[in-house]
Design a protein around this motif. Structure first.
Motif, PDB file in Angstrom:
ATOM      1  N   LYS A   2     -33.397  45.995 -16.433  1.00 25.70           N
ATOM      2  CA  LYS A   2     -33.644  45.506 -15.087  1.00 25.70           C
ATOM      3  C   LYS A   2     -32.396  44.823 -14.514  1.00 25.70           C
ATOM      4  CE  LYS A   2     -36.794  42.468 -14.631  1.00 25.70           C
ATOM      5  NZ  LYS A   2     -38.047  41.727 -14.746  1.00 25.70           N
ATOM      6  N   ASN A   4     -29.357  45.346 -14.737  1.00 25.26           N
ATOM      7  CA  ASN A   4     -28.302  46.195 -14.199  1.00 25.26           C
ATOM      8  C   ASN A   4     -28.496  46.488 -12.719  1.00 25.26           C
ATOM      9  OD1 ASN A   4     -26.910  46.274 -16.487  1.00 25.26           O
ATOM     10  ND2 ASN A   4     -27.440  48.382 -17.067  1.00 25.26           N
ATOM     11  N   TYR A   5     -29.758  46.556 -12.284  1.00 24.57           N
ATOM     12  CA  TYR A   5     -30.006  46.785 -10.869  1.00 24.57           C
ATOM     13  C   TYR A   5     -30.060  45.486 -10.096  1.00 24.57           C
ATOM     14  CZ  TYR A   5     -31.094  51.512 -12.279  1.00 24.57           C
ATOM     15  OH  TYR A   5     -31.005  52.767 -12.780  1.00 24.57           O
ATOM     16  N   LEU A   6     -30.467  44.428 -10.828  1.00 26.83           N
ATOM     17  CA  LEU A   6     -30.694  43.155 -10.158  1.00 26.83           C
ATOM     18  C   LEU A   6     -29.419  42.615  -9.525  1.00 26.83           C
ATOM     19  CD1 LEU A   6     -33.146  41.380  -9.787  1.00 26.83           C
ATOM     20  CD2 LEU A   6     -32.383  40.010 -11.713  1.00 26.83           C
ATOM     21  N   LYS A   7     -28.322  42.608 -10.306  1.00 23.94           N
ATOM     22  CA  LYS A   7     -27.104  41.975  -9.803  1.00 23.94           C
ATOM     23  C   LYS A   7     -26.535  42.691  -8.574  1.00 23.94           C
ATOM     24  CE  LYS A   7     -25.371  39.234 -13.593  1.00 23.94           C
ATOM     25  NZ  LYS A   7     -24.491  39.220 -14.766  1.00 23.94           N
ATOM     26  N   PRO A   8     -26.333  44.027  -8.637  1.00 25.20           N
ATOM     27  CA  PRO A   8     -25.836  44.701  -7.432  1.00 25.20           C
ATOM     28  C   PRO A   8     -26.777  44.532  -6.258  1.00 25.20           C
ATOM     29  CG  PRO A   8     -25.701  46.149  -9.320  1.00 25.20           C
ATOM     30  CD  PRO A   8     -26.481  44.962  -9.754  1.00 25.20           C
ATOM     31  N   ALA A   9     -28.090  44.485  -6.525  1.00 27.98           N
ATOM     32  CA  ALA A   9     -29.047  44.315  -5.443  1.00 27.98           C
ATOM     33  C   ALA A   9     -28.849  42.964  -4.769  1.00 27.98           C
ATOM     34  CB  ALA A   9     -30.469  44.437  -5.986  1.00 27.98           C
TER      35      ALA A   9
END
Lengths: 333, 285
Positions: A2, A4-9
């Motif tokens: 999760k 990995n998507y959280l930070k760019p989001a």
């Protein structure tokens, strides 16, 4: 995963929010505060490389900020240069001065270095007041503004935002790869770092010069955002603010100091009565952070995140891939 | 010209005393505190307030100033140093003492205002030029303080324990020395001496909230020039720096004071890193 998507989001949402801020808030004053935070961030982002990553406690970057601001005002104002050229030249001047300051002082151990940079900040403030032929003394100088698309508060905000984003990108790149590892290594153990062939002095010097360059850029932007500069603007307290923002944000992370810079700059501006107690307040925060969470809030967030993820990690078991292992052994035999 | 040199030496006495205060704290904790200059500032302002605003006699001002210094010294050990030394991280004490120094300086400026106020005369004496009390008071006191500290280190139990702790804290602890309390005592002593130096030099510097940072820097330069740990070095370093500052002001103007001072520091650190009277320490790897 999760995370990995959280930070760019988060970064994307924040970038969108930052870019659209002029439309969200109609208030010019809030926009001005946001611009100031952006200007400070241009300096703090690379100072973070020096203080947070490399562990060199520079208190005197406010001196470089002042030099950048005066260089910008002199070149773009009375010399009539293109403001962008003047901005870059201010950065280069500060990089050179950073080099000259760093050459002797980066050889010194912790407290000596902090004192040398503190002295540099005091010297610049003193000379800015005394050298009237150059700086107009305590009267100060008017700062020129940037040409057409950037001359409104909105335009200037976007310019600052762009430069800040670019600098963030640079520091992020620098911190992730070899340089960043080298910086952290020499911060944590100089001896161990030099034993694996990290050029200690050179690394420190390059980081210092880089932070000097962006301090100069930040100085030029700062001058324009204030539209008038006097030596009073560049007191040592401002240097302590930069410093506190990084320490409370956390060593060795990028997002922490950004939050620190934004919160510390916004609180005295938005809560009027606190402005008087600003520096006292910074001292209190610094003391509490050093005593309670020496790694800063960045470390605190990391620790909390680790706690939340721990159950998953405990559940993962590493099974040997027997088939692959067998072929690997078979190939060697 | 004689006046310039005398005022330089008097300033040098103040710087030397600050360097001695650094030494006292460094001996037990290996911490160079950012708050060192603030002791003199707090002492000076406190004495000026008691004597000029409350109209009490000078000796009560002196006692109040020493008490304030002792409390401040003890608090700085308790708040900013004890936990940090226990955690034994190299750089954290720079931050904690900087934080405390900033807080104290800001608090003083908020309570007593930012304008330098004049300091009362300690002895009833007309201004006497070169022989004025504002010159000989810090000068003589700095020499007395250095001698006193030497006697204290050599001949008193507490002083010997300070030396023992500066040699090896763990060994001292193993021999039953309460290192925490000794460290607290050294900070109280440092606070008292710092406040005393602020009192002695008050007529020279005025009671000014911004004195602390500048004095912390100048005292540190005197310390680095003389060599950490050496009382003679502290006095000589202070005298060199003070005279140089006064001569610079006389010939070039006050705006180059700090530039010259820091130039001296960097030059000396490049040529002789351990200072004039310091001993080289082999760093363990």
């Amino acid at each position: 995963m999760k995370a990995n998507y959280l930070k760019p989001a988060i970064v994307a949402v924040f970038a969108l929010f930052a870019a659209l801020l002029p439309y969200i808030t109609g208030n010019i004053y809030y926009l001005h505060v946001a611009t100031i935070i952006g200007v400070y961030w241009v300096l703090i982002a690379t100072l973070n490389l020096l203080v947070g990553f490399t562990g060199q406690l520079s208190v005197g970057h406010v001196g470089l900020l002042a030099i950048g601001a005066y260089a910008f005002c002199l070149l773009a104002g009375s010399q009539g240069w293109n403001p962008f050229l003047a901005l870059l030249t201010g950065g280069v001047i500060c990089a050179v001065i950073g080099l000259l300051l760093g050459l002797p002082s980066l050889r010194l151990p912790g407290f000596y270095f902090a004192m040398a940079t503190l002295a540099f900040g005091l010297i610049v403030a003193e000379l800015a007041l005394a050298e009237q032929w150059l700086t107009n003394g305590s009267v100060g100088m008017a700062a020129p503004s940037f040409p057409a698309p950037f001359d409104t508060p909105w335009g200037f905000y976007w310019l600052v935002l762009g430069i800040a984003a670019f600098v963030t990108w640079l520091t992020w790149n620098l911190s992730r790869f070899m340089w960043g590892r080298a910086m952290v290594a020499l911060r944590d153990s100089t001896v161990a770092a030099s034993s694996v062939a990290i050029p200690i002095y050179l690394t420190k010097l390059v980081v210092f010069v880089f932070s000097g360059f962006t301090a100069g850029i930040a100085g030029g932007l700062y001058a324009t955002s204030q539209s008038y500069i006097t030596p009073d603007a560049f007191i040592v307290n401002l240097g302590i603010y930069f410093f506190v923002a990084i320490i409370i944000g956390g060593r060795g992370v990028i997002i922490g100091p950004f939050i620190g810079a934004a919160v510390l700059a916004a609180i005295p501006e938005l809560v009027g009565p606190l402005a008087k107690y600003g520096t006292f307040f910074y001292g209190v925060i610094l003391l509490i952070v050093v005593l309670v969470i020496p790694g800063g809030f960045g470390e605190l967030i990391d620790r909390v995140a680790e706690k939340l993820h721990r159950r998953e990690q405990a559940a993962t078991r590493i099974e040997p891939d027997l088939a692959q292992l067998r072929t690997a052994i078979g190939r060697r035999a | 010209m004689l006046l310039v040199i005398i005022s330089g030496l008097a300033l040098g006495g103040l710087y030397g005393m600050t360097a001695l205060v650094y030494n006292v704290m460094y001996s037990t904790s290996k911490v160079l505190s950012f708050g060192t200059g603030q002791f003199a500032m707090v002492g000076g302002i406190c004495a000026a307030w008691v004597v000029l605003d409350l109209h009490w006699p000078v000796w009560i001002g002196l006692i109040a100033c020493l008490l304030a210094g002792a409390v401040f010294g003890w608090l700085s050990e308790l708040i900013a140093v004890r936990r940090i030394v226990a955690a034994s991280d190299e750089h954290l004490w720079v931050l904690s003492t900087l934080a405390l120094a900033t807080m104290v300086q800001e608090a003083m400026s908020l309570v007593w205002g930012t304008d330098p106020t004049p300091f009362p005369r300690v002895f009833p004496q007309e201004f006497a030029g070169v022989l004025d009390q504002k010159f000989w008071l810090p000068l003589l006191l700095s020499i007395a303080m250095a001698i006193g500290l030497q006697v204290f280190y050599r001949h008193s139990m507490t002083g010997k324990l300070f030396i023992a702790m500066s040699e090896d804290t763990f060994a001292a602890r193993a021999r039953g020395v309460s290192t925490d309390w000794m460290r607290a005592q050294s900070y109280i002593l440092a606070g008292v001496l710092g406040a005393l130096s602020g009192f002695a030099a008050g007529q020279l510097t005025f009671a000014d909230f911004a004195l602390g940072t500048a004095l912390g820097l100048s005292g540190f330069i005197a310390l680095a020039v003389g060599g950490i740990g050496s009382s003679v070095g502290a006095l000589v370093g202070g005298a060199i720096l003070g005279t140089l500052t006064a001569l610079t002001t006389y010939y070039f103007g006050a705006q180059y004071q700090k530039t010259i001072a820091i130039g001296l520091l960097i030059l000396l650190l490049v040529v002789r890193p351990q200072g004039l009277f310091g001993t080289t320490q082999v760093r363990q790897v």
